[in-house]
Design a protein around this motif. Structure first.
Motif, PDB file in Angstrom:
ATOM      1  N   HIS A 105       5.835   4.871  10.056  1.00 29.65           N
ATOM      2  CA  HIS A 105       6.522   6.070  10.559  1.00 29.65           C
ATOM      3  C   HIS A 105       7.645   6.501   9.614  1.00 29.65           C
ATOM      4  CE1 HIS A 105       7.747   9.045  13.457  1.00 29.65           C
ATOM      5  NE2 HIS A 105       8.984   8.594  13.385  1.00 29.65           N
ATOM      6  N   ARG A 106       8.379   5.545   9.083  1.00 28.51           N
ATOM      7  CA  ARG A 106       9.435   5.877   8.120  1.00 28.51           C
ATOM      8  C   ARG A 106       8.857   6.515   6.859  1.00 28.51           C
ATOM      9  NH1 ARG A 106      13.284   0.616   8.385  1.00 28.51           N
ATOM     10  NH2 ARG A 106      14.454   1.227  10.224  1.00 28.51           N
ATOM     11  N   HIS A 107       7.720   5.986   6.411  1.00 30.48           N
ATOM     12  CA  HIS A 107       7.099   6.501   5.190  1.00 30.48           C
ATOM     13  C   HIS A 107       6.605   7.931   5.386  1.00 30.48           C
ATOM     14  CE1 HIS A 107       5.319   6.147   1.233  1.00 30.48           C
ATOM     15  NE2 HIS A 107       4.181   6.639   1.716  1.00 30.48           N
ATOM     16  N   ASN A 108       5.960   8.181   6.534  1.00 31.86           N
ATOM     17  CA  ASN A 108       5.470   9.525   6.841  1.00 31.86           C
ATOM     18  C   ASN A 108       5.444   9.724   8.356  1.00 31.86           C
ATOM     19  OD1 ASN A 108       4.217  11.972   7.136  1.00 31.86           O
ATOM     20  ND2 ASN A 108       2.432  11.465   5.910  1.00 31.86           N
ATOM     21  N   PRO A 109       6.440  10.429   8.891  1.00 31.16           N
ATOM     22  CA  PRO A 109       6.513  10.646  10.341  1.00 31.16           C
ATOM     23  C   PRO A 109       5.309  11.395  10.923  1.00 31.16           C
ATOM     24  CG  PRO A 109       8.585  11.237   9.278  1.00 31.16           C
ATOM     25  CD  PRO A 109       7.590  10.986   8.189  1.00 31.16           C
ATOM     26  N   LEU A 162       0.827  -1.199   0.000  1.00 28.05           N
ATOM     27  CA  LEU A 162       0.000   0.000   0.000  1.00 28.05           C
ATOM     28  C   LEU A 162       0.868   1.258   0.000  1.00 28.05           C
ATOM     29  CD1 LEU A 162      -3.300   0.654   1.408  1.00 28.05           C
ATOM     30  CD2 LEU A 162      -1.546   2.068   2.445  1.00 28.05           C
ATOM     31  N   LEU A 163       1.921   1.267   0.819  1.00 24.31           N
ATOM     32  CA  LEU A 163       2.779   2.446   0.913  1.00 24.31           C
ATOM     33  C   LEU A 163       3.585   2.674  -0.360  1.00 24.31           C
ATOM     34  CD1 LEU A 163       4.047   2.193   4.605  1.00 24.31           C
ATOM     35  CD2 LEU A 163       2.192   3.619   3.687  1.00 24.31           C
ATOM     36  N   GLU A 164       3.935   1.597  -1.065  1.00 22.88           N
ATOM     37  CA  GLU A 164       4.695   1.727  -2.309  1.00 22.88           C
ATOM     38  C   GLU A 164       3.915   2.481  -3.380  1.00 22.88           C
ATOM     39  OE1 GLU A 164       5.869  -2.217  -3.480  1.00 22.88           O
ATOM     40  OE2 GLU A 164       7.492  -2.283  -2.021  1.00 22.88           O
ATOM     41  N   THR A 165       2.590   2.439  -3.304  1.00 24.01           N
ATOM     42  CA  THR A 165       1.761   3.092  -4.317  1.00 24.01           C
ATOM     43  C   THR A 165       1.441   4.542  -3.964  1.00 24.01           C
ATOM     44  OG1 THR A 165      -0.321   2.401  -3.293  1.00 24.01           O
ATOM     45  CG2 THR A 165       0.669   0.893  -4.913  1.00 24.01           C
ATOM     46  N   GLN A 222       0.407  11.417   0.284  1.00 23.95           N
ATOM     47  CA  GLN A 222      -0.830  10.685   0.023  1.00 23.95           C
ATOM     48  C   GLN A 222      -1.065   9.561   1.029  1.00 23.95           C
ATOM     49  OE1 GLN A 222       0.322   9.403  -3.894  1.00 23.95           O
ATOM     50  NE2 GLN A 222      -1.095  10.840  -4.867  1.00 23.95           N
ATOM     51  N   SER A 223      -0.125   9.333   1.916  1.00 19.68           N
ATOM     52  CA  SER A 223      -0.259   8.224   2.868  1.00 19.68           C
ATOM     53  C   SER A 223      -1.318   8.565   3.912  1.00 19.68           C
ATOM     54  CB  SER A 223       1.081   7.907   3.524  1.00 19.68           C
ATOM     55  OG  SER A 223       1.528   9.006   4.289  1.00 19.68           O
ATOM     56  N   PRO A 224      -1.862   7.553   4.571  1.00 22.72           N
ATOM     57  CA  PRO A 224      -2.903   7.799   5.577  1.00 22.72           C
ATOM     58  C   PRO A 224      -2.372   8.683   6.699  1.00 22.72           C
ATOM     59  CG  PRO A 224      -2.434   5.432   5.361  1.00 22.72           C
ATOM     60  CD  PRO A 224      -1.521   6.156   4.445  1.00 22.72           C
ATOM     61  N   GLY A 225      -3.222   9.571   7.172  1.00 22.64           N
ATOM     62  CA  GLY A 225      -2.850  10.438   8.287  1.00 22.64           C
ATOM     63  C   GLY A 225      -2.991   9.746   9.626  1.00 22.64           C
ATOM     64  N   TYR A 226      -3.740   8.628   9.621  1.00 23.87           N
ATOM     65  CA  TYR A 226      -4.023   7.884  10.842  1.00 23.87           C
ATOM     66  C   TYR A 226      -3.847   6.393  10.578  1.00 23.87           C
ATOM     67  CZ  TYR A 226      -6.397  12.266  11.882  1.00 23.87           C
ATOM     68  OH  TYR A 226      -6.696  13.592  12.053  1.00 23.87           O
TER      69      TYR A 226
END
Length: 187
Positions: free
Chosen positions: A81-85, A48-51, A56-60
């Motif tokens: 967390h690495r994808h979006n702190p 999911l994160l790769e796309t 655009q990643s979930p905020g929650y």
């Protein structure tokens, strides 16, 4: 109203291997205006994160600590967390222990809740991401039973929830450890 909610719907990722619980939680959050995605393991979270870009990643995110088999939700917390702190991550667990709570927070979770927790509890935890100095302190000392449980969970986290290796490191028979875990109805 926050900037995020004014611009776009709140996106929530639920990482839970119990399909019925995930479905119930999804419906409840959707009624509250969240756009909900579901993953049942680390591989699905990674896909999911790769796309998605970090923006655009979930905020929650709500992440179960123990996923199918011996998989740990802590790996999912770290990945998110690495994808979006900025993602607010709440860890849900039937494995509540100080050791796993500390590790979850170190890896990027904003809160840690013991099951059973409901949508109100989780949403409130998202709102308490910054912490507070107003937490009540108690004078009660920790029991031997609680200390033993904490040590077992610490070792479980260190071994990636491998029961055989945990028993070996604790110097106890695997069946003894399995019985102790069974008594706590761990999920």
């Amino acid at each position: 109203m926050t900037e995020e909610t004014a611009e776009a719907p709140r996106q929530l990722l639920i990482v839970e291997d119990d399909e019925a619980f995930a479905r119930t939680l999804s419906r409840s959050f959707e009624r509250r205006g969240y756009t909900v995605m579901h993953a049942s393991n680390a591989e699905e979270v990674e896909a999911l994160l790769e796309t998605r870009s970090p923006e655009q990643s979930p905020g929650y995110a709500v992440v179960d600590l123990k996923l199918n088999g011996e998989a740990s939700g802590l790996a999912c917390v770290q990945m998110l967390h690495r994808h979006n702190p900025k993602t607010l991550i709440v860890v849900l667990t039937g494995f509540a222990s100080i050791a796993t709570a500390v590790e979850a927070i170190k890896l990027g979770a904003c809160h840690y809740l013991a099951k059973p927790s409901n949508t109100d509890d989780i949403e409130a935890a998202f709102g308490r991401a910054n912490g507070t100095t107003e937490v009540e302190l108690t004078n009660r000392s920790t029991s031997i039973k609680t200390l033993e449980w904490e040590r077992i969970h610490e070792m479980l986290a260190e071994t990636g929830f491998n029961i055989s290796e945990t028993a070996r490191r604790l110097g106890m028979h695997r069946r003894t450890l399995a019985r102790k875990l069974g008594k706590q109805q761990v999920k």
